[in-house]
Design a protein around this motif. Structure first.
Motif, PDB file in Angstrom:
ATOM      1  N   LEU A 210       0.825  -1.207   0.000  1.00 37.64           N
ATOM      2  CA  LEU A 210       0.000   0.000   0.000  1.00 37.64           C
ATOM      3  C   LEU A 210       0.863   1.262   0.000  1.00 37.64           C
ATOM      4  O   LEU A 210       0.556   2.240  -0.699  1.00 37.64           O
ATOM      5  N   GLN A 211       1.939   1.263   0.777  1.00 36.51           N
ATOM      6  CA  GLN A 211       2.829   2.418   0.789  1.00 36.51           C
ATOM      7  C   GLN A 211       3.497   2.609  -0.565  1.00 36.51           C
ATOM      8  O   GLN A 211       3.582   3.727  -1.068  1.00 36.51           O
ATOM      9  N   GLY A 212       3.987   1.514  -1.142  1.00 39.69           N
ATOM     10  CA  GLY A 212       4.645   1.616  -2.433  1.00 39.69           C
ATOM     11  C   GLY A 212       3.709   2.098  -3.524  1.00 39.69           C
ATOM     12  O   GLY A 212       4.085   2.926  -4.366  1.00 39.69           O
ATOM     13  N   GLU A 213       2.477   1.595  -3.503  1.00 40.48           N
ATOM     14  CA  GLU A 213       1.488   2.055  -4.483  1.00 40.48           C
ATOM     15  C   GLU A 213       1.251   3.548  -4.349  1.00 40.48           C
ATOM     16  O   GLU A 213       1.230   4.291  -5.337  1.00 40.48           O
ATOM     17  N   SER A 214       1.078   4.020  -3.121  1.00 42.06           N
ATOM     18  CA  SER A 214       0.745   5.428  -2.909  1.00 42.06           C
ATOM     19  C   SER A 214       1.893   6.351  -3.278  1.00 42.06           C
ATOM     20  O   SER A 214       1.678   7.529  -3.562  1.00 42.06           O
ATOM     21  N   LEU A 215       3.122   5.839  -3.281  1.00 36.17           N
ATOM     22  CA  LEU A 215       4.262   6.683  -3.638  1.00 36.17           C
ATOM     23  C   LEU A 215       4.331   6.962  -5.136  1.00 36.17           C
ATOM     24  O   LEU A 215       4.819   8.013  -5.546  1.00 36.17           O
ATOM     25  N   VAL A 216       3.867   6.028  -5.939  1.00 37.51           N
ATOM     26  CA  VAL A 216       4.094   6.124  -7.386  1.00 37.51           C
ATOM     27  C   VAL A 216       2.817   6.406  -8.171  1.00 37.51           C
ATOM     28  O   VAL A 216       2.871   6.979  -9.262  1.00 37.51           O
ATOM     29  N   ASN A 217       1.653   6.035  -7.625  1.00 35.65           N
ATOM     30  CA  ASN A 217       0.442   6.086  -8.452  1.00 35.65           C
ATOM     31  C   ASN A 217       0.055   7.498  -8.866  1.00 35.65           C
ATOM     32  O   ASN A 217      -0.583   7.691  -9.907  1.00 35.65           O
ATOM     33  N   ASP A 218       0.419   8.510  -8.066  1.00 34.95           N
ATOM     34  CA  ASP A 218       0.085   9.881  -8.461  1.00 34.95           C
ATOM     35  C   ASP A 218       0.781  10.263  -9.762  1.00 34.95           C
ATOM     36  O   ASP A 218       0.213  10.982 -10.593  1.00 34.95           O
ATOM     37  N   ALA A 219       2.018   9.804  -9.925  1.00 36.38           N
ATOM     38  CA  ALA A 219       2.746  10.108 -11.164  1.00 36.38           C
ATOM     39  C   ALA A 219       2.041   9.497 -12.367  1.00 36.38           C
ATOM     40  O   ALA A 219       1.897  10.137 -13.425  1.00 36.38           O
ATOM     41  N   THR A 220       1.583   8.252 -12.226  1.00 38.98           N
ATOM     42  CA  THR A 220       0.865   7.597 -13.322  1.00 38.98           C
ATOM     43  C   THR A 220      -0.434   8.336 -13.638  1.00 38.98           C
ATOM     44  O   THR A 220      -0.765   8.588 -14.806  1.00 38.98           O
ATOM     45  N   ALA A 221      -1.170   8.701 -12.591  1.00 39.20           N
ATOM     46  CA  ALA A 221      -2.464   9.354 -12.796  1.00 39.20           C
ATOM     47  C   ALA A 221      -2.301  10.734 -13.418  1.00 39.20           C
ATOM     48  O   ALA A 221      -3.071  11.118 -14.310  1.00 39.20           O
ATOM     49  N   ILE A 222      -1.319  11.497 -12.965  1.00 44.57           N
ATOM     50  CA  ILE A 222      -1.116  12.844 -13.517  1.00 44.57           C
ATOM     51  C   ILE A 222      -0.749  12.767 -14.991  1.00 44.57           C
ATOM     52  O   ILE A 222      -1.219  13.560 -15.817  1.00 44.57           O
ATOM     53  N   THR A 223       0.086  11.789 -15.344  1.00 40.46           N
ATOM     54  CA  THR A 223       0.465  11.631 -16.753  1.00 40.46           C
ATOM     55  C   THR A 223      -0.745  11.197 -17.593  1.00 40.46           C
ATOM     56  O   THR A 223      -0.974  11.724 -18.694  1.00 40.46           O
ATOM     57  N   ALA A 224      -1.517  10.247 -17.081  1.00 44.54           N
ATOM     58  CA  ALA A 224      -2.720   9.818 -17.803  1.00 44.54           C
ATOM     59  C   ALA A 224      -3.702  10.979 -17.948  1.00 44.54           C
ATOM     60  O   ALA A 224      -4.346  11.139 -19.002  1.00 44.54           O
ATOM     61  N   TYR A 225      -3.801  11.792 -16.914  1.00 43.27           N
ATOM     62  CA  TYR A 225      -4.688  12.964 -16.966  1.00 43.27           C
ATOM     63  C   TYR A 225      -4.240  13.935 -18.057  1.00 43.27           C
ATOM     64  O   TYR A 225      -5.078  14.463 -18.820  1.00 43.27           O
ATOM     65  N   LYS A 226      -2.950  14.188 -18.161  1.00 38.72           N
ATOM     66  CA  LYS A 226      -2.443  15.118 -19.167  1.00 38.72           C
ATOM     67  C   LYS A 226      -2.755  14.624 -20.574  1.00 38.72           C
ATOM     68  O   LYS A 226      -3.126  15.405 -21.457  1.00 38.72           O
ATOM     69  N   VAL A 227      -2.615  13.314 -20.796  1.00 47.14           N
ATOM     70  CA  VAL A 227      -2.902  12.754 -22.114  1.00 47.14           C
ATOM     71  C   VAL A 227      -4.389  12.870 -22.432  1.00 47.14           C
ATOM     72  O   VAL A 227      -4.787  13.305 -23.527  1.00 47.14           O
ATOM     73  N   ALA A 228      -5.254  12.489 -21.477  1.00 48.64           N
ATOM     74  CA  ALA A 228      -6.697  12.573 -21.702  1.00 48.64           C
ATOM     75  C   ALA A 228      -7.144  14.024 -21.868  1.00 48.64           C
ATOM     76  O   ALA A 228      -8.003  14.331 -22.705  1.00 48.64           O
ATOM     77  N   LEU A 229      -6.542  14.927 -21.101  1.00 47.09           N
ATOM     78  CA  LEU A 229      -6.924  16.333 -21.203  1.00 47.09           C
ATOM     79  C   LEU A 229      -6.536  16.907 -22.559  1.00 47.09           C
ATOM     80  O   LEU A 229      -7.288  17.702 -23.153  1.00 47.09           O
ATOM     81  N   ALA A 230      -5.358  16.514 -23.061  1.00 50.50           N
ATOM     82  CA  ALA A 230      -4.936  17.011 -24.367  1.00 50.50           C
ATOM     83  C   ALA A 230      -5.933  16.629 -25.444  1.00 50.50           C
ATOM     84  O   ALA A 230      -6.262  17.424 -26.332  1.00 50.50           O
ATOM     85  N   ALA A 231      -6.462  15.406 -25.354  1.00 43.67           N
ATOM     86  CA  ALA A 231      -7.469  14.984 -26.322  1.00 43.67           C
ATOM     87  C   ALA A 231      -8.785  15.732 -26.113  1.00 43.67           C
ATOM     88  O   ALA A 231      -9.469  16.097 -27.076  1.00 43.67           O
ATOM     89  N   ALA A 232      -9.133  15.999 -24.859  1.00 47.26           N
ATOM     90  CA  ALA A 232     -10.407  16.645 -24.566  1.00 47.26           C
ATOM     91  C   ALA A 232     -10.444  18.104 -24.992  1.00 47.26           C
ATOM     92  O   ALA A 232     -11.484  18.613 -25.409  1.00 47.26           O
TER      93      ALA A 232
END
Length: 530
Positions: A142-164
Motif C-alpha cells: 500500500l505504501q509503495g502504491e501510494s508513492l508512485v500512483n500519483d505520477a501515473t495518474a497525472i500523466t494519464a490525466y495530461k494525455v486525456a486532457l490534451a485529447a479533450a
C-alpha cells in the motif's frame, strides 16, 4: 487569518481523533463537511498551483523517508501492478462507465474523470494500515502504491486532457509522454540523490542540515517538472535514497529531522483532509441546480465503478502471476484471498484527485466550455468523500473480522534482542581495543561506566521477554525506565530551583536540561514512537 484558522482547527480535530476509534482522516473530512455549512466560515477553494507543487512533495517525501527501500524492492511486482497497471486500468474502466452513464459526456472528458479518480490517496490507506497493525507485506504494498500512483495518474490525466481540449493527442503520443515523464522523473531523482546526500553528510550544523531537508522535496519536484518529467517520481526516488542512507547523518540531525518531519506531516495531512470536506460549497455552486437526482445517480455509478474496478484488477493481479510462475509461488507460498481483499478495499481517494480536477481548464482550445467540467468536479468530490467514508469506516472492522496475522510482538522483540546482542558484543570488543591503547587510558570507574552502558543496552531488550513484576505488572525494563524518569525529574527540579535562586543562569539551565532530555528520550524511545 483563514489559513491560520484552517491549520489550528484541523490540528485540533486530528489531535482529538487520537482519543477516538475513528481514524483522523475520516473525522477531519466529516468536520470539514459540517464546517462548510457554518455561517462565517471562509470558503477554501483548492488551488492546484498550491496543492501539487507545495503540499504533495513534502507529503510524498515524508512517506518515502519512512518507507523501506529493501521491502519495496522485494515487492516491486505487486507495487508496479497497482501503481501503474491498476491506475491505467481504472482510468479506462471508470471513464468508460461514465461515458455510458452520463448522457452527452464525450469519451475524452469521461477519460479525464477516470484519470482524476484513478489514484488512491497517498496518506489515508497507509495511515489506517499503520494504526491497525496490518501484516508488513500488505503495508509495504500500500505504501509503495501510494508513492508512485500519483505520477501515473497525472500523466494519464495530461494525455486525456490534451485529447479533450482539442490538441489531437494519439495513443502513441500518450505512451511517449508517459515514458518521458516516468523515465525522466526517475532520472532526475537519481541525479539529485547522491549530491544531496553528500551535502547532508558534509554540513556540520544540524540546523542547516534540517533546513536543507525541508527544501529537498520542493527542489526535486521543481527540477523534474522543469524538464517536463514527473516531479512525483523524482521526490520519491530522492526520499527513498535519503531514508535508506539516513544512518550516515549525525545523531543530532536525525533527532531534529524526525521531529520536524513528524510535525510537518501532521499539519499538512490534517489540513489536507479538512480541505476535502470544505470543498462542498465550491463544488455545489459549480454544479448548479439543473441535474438534481440525476447527479446522485451518476455519482453512485462512478463510485461503484471505482470500487469494482479495483477488485477486478487486484484479484487477477495477485493470483494470475502465481499461477503462471513457479518462482513466484515459492516466494509467496502463503498468499490467500484475504490479502487482496484488504488491498482492494483500501482504495480511498484523496486531495490529489480533487486538485487535479480543479486544474481542468474552463474552456477548450476552440474557446468552447470544457464539456461537463462542473459535473466532473462533482463526481470527483463525491467519489473522494464516498471512498473515505464508506471504505475508511469499514476497513478497520473488515481487517479485524478477517483476523489477518499481525506482527508477533515476541518475535519482533526477539529479533531486536538478537541484533542488539551482536552489536553490543562488537562494541565491547572495540572498547577493549581502545582501552588497550595508552592514549585512551581512563580511570577505572569511567571505563566500568562505558561497559555498564553496553551491558544495560544489551540486556534491556531481553528483559522485555522475561517475567513481569507480580505487584505492578511491569517488566524489569519497564521498572528501570520508570525509575530513570523519576530520578531525572528530581534532577530537573534541582536545576530549575538553582536557576531561580540565581546560582546558575538560563543558558546553563538549558544545557543541563538538554542533557537530561536526551537521557530521558533514550530511556523512553518506545513511547515516543508515532
Amino acid at each position: 487569518m483563514p489559513l491560520l484558522m484552517l491549520v489550528a482547527a484541523s490540528a485540533a480535530v486530528a489531535g482529538a481523533a487520537r482519543r477516538t476509534p475513528v481514524p483522523a482522516p475520516l473525522l477531519l473530512v466529516a468536520v470539514g463537511l459540517l464546517a462548510s455549512y457554518v455561517p462565517g466560515v471562509p470558503e477554501y477553494a483548492l488551488d492546484p498551483g498550491i496543492v501539487l507543487p507545495l503540499l504533495l512533495p513534502p507529503l510524498l517525501h515524508t512517506a518515502a523517508l519512512d518507507s523501506s527501500y529493501l521491502d519495496l524492492r522485494a515487492n516491486i511486482r505487486p507495487v508496479a501492478l497497482l501503481s501503474v497497471g491498476y491506475v491505467l486500468f481504472a482510468t479506462l474502466a471508470v471513464g468508460w462507465v461514465a461515458y455510458l452513464v452520463v448522457p452527452g459526456m464525450p469519451l475524452t472528458a469521461a477519460l479525464v474523470l477516470g484519470a482524476v479518480v484513478a489514484p488512491p490517496d497517498a496518506v489515508a490507506a497507509t495511515a489506517i494500515a499503520r494504526r491497525l497493525g496490518l501484516p508488513s507485506r500488505i503495508t509495504t504494498i500500500l505504501q509503495g502504491e501510494s508513492l508512485v500512483n500519483d505520477a501515473t495518474a497525472i500523466t494519464a490525466y495530461k494525455v486525456a486532457l490534451a485529447a479533450a481540449v482539442g490538441e489531437g493527442a494519439t495513443w502513441g503520443e500518450g505512451l511517449r509522454e508517459f515514458a518521458v515523464a516516468s523515465v525522466g522523473g526517475v532520472a532526475v531523482g537519481l541525479l539529485l540523490m547522491v549530491p544531496l546526500h553528500w551535502l547532508r553528510t558534509h554540513l556540520r550544523e544540524p540546523l542547516l542540515q534540517n533546513t536543507l531537508s525541508l527544501l529537498i522535496p520542493f527542489a526535486a519536484y521543481a527540477a523534474a517538472e522543469e524538464v517536463e518529467a514527473s516531479g512525483v517520481l523524482a521526490v520519491v526516488v530522492v526520499g527513498l535514497y535519503l531514508g535508506h542512507r539516513s544512518w550516515q547523518v549525525d545523531f543530532a540531525t536525525r533527532l531534529q529531522e524526525a521531529a520536524v518531519w513528524r510535525m510537518v506531516a501532521f499539519v499538512l495531512e490534517s489540513a489536507v483532509f479538512a480541505l476535502i470536506g470544505l470543498q462542498l460549497p465550491v463544488v455545489m455552486r459549480g454544479l448548479g441546480t439543473g441535474l438534481g437526482q440525476a447527479a446522485l445517480w451518476y455519482a453512485s455509478a462512478v463510485f461503484a465503478a471505482v470500487v469494482a474496478a479495483r477488485f477486478v484488477w487486484v484479484f487477477p493481479a495477485t493470483f494470475l502471476p502465481r499461477a503462471l510462475s513457479a518462482r513466484i509461488r515459492e516466494r509467496e507460498p502463503d498468499t490467500t484471498w484475504k490479502a487482496p481483499l484488504v488491498v482492494g478495499w483500501a482504495g480511498m481517494r484523496g486531495v490529489v484527485s480533487l486538485a487535479i480536477a480543479f486544474s481542468i481548464p474552463e474552456t477548450t482550445h476552440g474557446g468552447q466550455p470544457f464539456p461537463a467540467r462542473n459535473l466532473v468536479l462533482f463526481l470527483t468530490f463525491t467519489t473522494v468523500i464516498g471512498t473515505l467514508v464508506v471504505q475508511g469506516l469499514t476497513l478497520p472492522p473488515l481487517i479485524r473480522r478477517l483476523r489477518l496475522p499481525a506482527p508477533d510482538p515476541s518475535a519482533v522483540t526477539l529479533a531486536e534482542a538478537q541484533a542488539q546482542s551482536e552489536a553490543s558484543q562488537a562494541a565491547e570488543r572495540r572498547l577493549d581495543e581502545l582501552l588497550a591503547d595508552p592514549r585512551n587510558t581512563l580511570p577505572e570507574p569511567l571505563a566500568d561506566r562505558l561497559r555498564s552502558v553496553l551491558e544495560r543496552r544489551r540486556n534491556a531488550v531481553w528483559e522485555r521477554l522475561g517475567a513481569v513484576n507480580e505487584l505492578s505488572g511491569e517488566s524489569a525494563d519497564d521498572i528501570y525506565r520508570r525509575l530513570a524518569r523519576e530520578v531525572i525529574g528530581a534532577e530537573r527540579e534541582v536545576f530549575v530551583r538553582l536557576r531561580d535562586a540565581r546560582r546558575i543562569d538560563d543558558e546553563m539551565l538549558r544545557s543541563l536540561l538538554r542533557r537530561l532530555d536526551l537521557e530521558e528520550a533514550a530511556a523512553y524511545r518506545e513511547e515516543m514512537e508515532p
